[in-house]
Design an enzyme around this catalytic site. Sequence first.
Site, PDB file in Angstrom:
ATOM      1  N   CYS A 103       0.845  -1.201   0.000  1.00 31.21           N
ATOM      2  CA  CYS A 103       0.000   0.000   0.000  1.00 31.21           C
ATOM      3  C   CYS A 103       0.884   1.255   0.000  1.00 31.21           C
ATOM      4  CB  CYS A 103      -0.999  -0.043   1.158  1.00 31.21           C
ATOM      5  SG  CYS A 103      -2.376   1.133   0.959  1.00 31.21           S
ATOM      6  N   HIS A 163      -3.612  -4.922  -0.561  1.00 35.30           N
ATOM      7  CA  HIS A 163      -3.193  -5.527   0.699  1.00 35.30           C
ATOM      8  C   HIS A 163      -3.195  -7.050   0.545  1.00 35.30           C
ATOM      9  CE1 HIS A 163      -3.307  -2.001   3.442  1.00 35.30           C
ATOM     10  NE2 HIS A 163      -4.122  -1.526   2.517  1.00 35.30           N
ATOM     11  N   GLU A 176      -2.407  -9.247   2.660  1.00 30.32           N
ATOM     12  CA  GLU A 176      -2.905  -9.888   3.885  1.00 30.32           C
ATOM     13  C   GLU A 176      -4.429  -9.906   3.955  1.00 30.32           C
ATOM     14  OE1 GLU A 176      -2.618  -5.516   5.008  1.00 30.32           O
ATOM     15  OE2 GLU A 176      -1.575  -6.927   3.680  1.00 30.32           O
TER      16      GLU A 176
END
Length: 212
Positions: free
Chosen positions: A87, A192, A194
Site C-alpha cells: 500500500c 493488501h 494480507e
Amino acid sequence: MLTALIDYDSGNLHSAQKAFERMATELPNEEVVVTKDPNVLQKADRIVLPGDGAFPTCKTALMSKTGLFEALLEAVETQSKPFLGICVGMQMMASFGHEYVTTSGLDWVSGNIRPIQPNSLKIKVPHMGWNDLIITGAHPVLDGIKTGDHAYFVHSYHFEVDNVAQRLAHVDYAEDITAIVSSGTRIGTQFHPEKSQGTGLRLISNFLNWRP
C-alpha cells in the site's frame, strides 16, 4: 530465515503479521517479527514495509524513528535484501508523492504518486474493495498468480510509473491503476495481500520463498 515487518506507527500491523506468520509455518526455520529496531533490520533476511494513511505522514513517521530509515536503506540498497512494500509502503518506492504536498520517495521505481481522477461519477474514490488483477510482467513472487485473480484495495492515490516495464500488474478502475511494481530485489503491491485471501497468501508465500 528472518522476515522483518517494519513498525513505524503507520497502521495496524496485526493482520499482516498473522498472514506472514501463517505462510511462514509452511517453511523450515522461518521467523517473522514486527520491529522498530534498526538492529533487527540488519539481521533480517527480508524486509516488509506496510503503510496506511497519507504519503507525507508515513514518510515523516518512517524517518522519525531513530536509525530505522538508515537501516532500511542499508538493508535494501547496499545489501540487496528482498523487499516488499504494501500500500503506502509500495507508494514510497516512487520518486515523489503528490498528496497534499510534494514529498520525495525512495526513488526505487521511477514515477509519481498522484490522485485517482475518475472520468465518471459512478467511479468512487477511494478505490475500495475487490478488483481483478491484470498481470503484464513475470516475476517469481507472482508464481501461480494470474490475470483475473482478485485483490483487495483501499487507496485514493496511485502510482504512475515512468517505465511501464517496472509495472507488473494493474487493474481497470476508470483508468489503468498500478497494482504491482518491481525493481531488482524490490517489489511492491498497491493492494493488501494480507486481506486478499488466496491471491494474497500465495504472493506472501512466494515472497518468503524468493531468493533473488
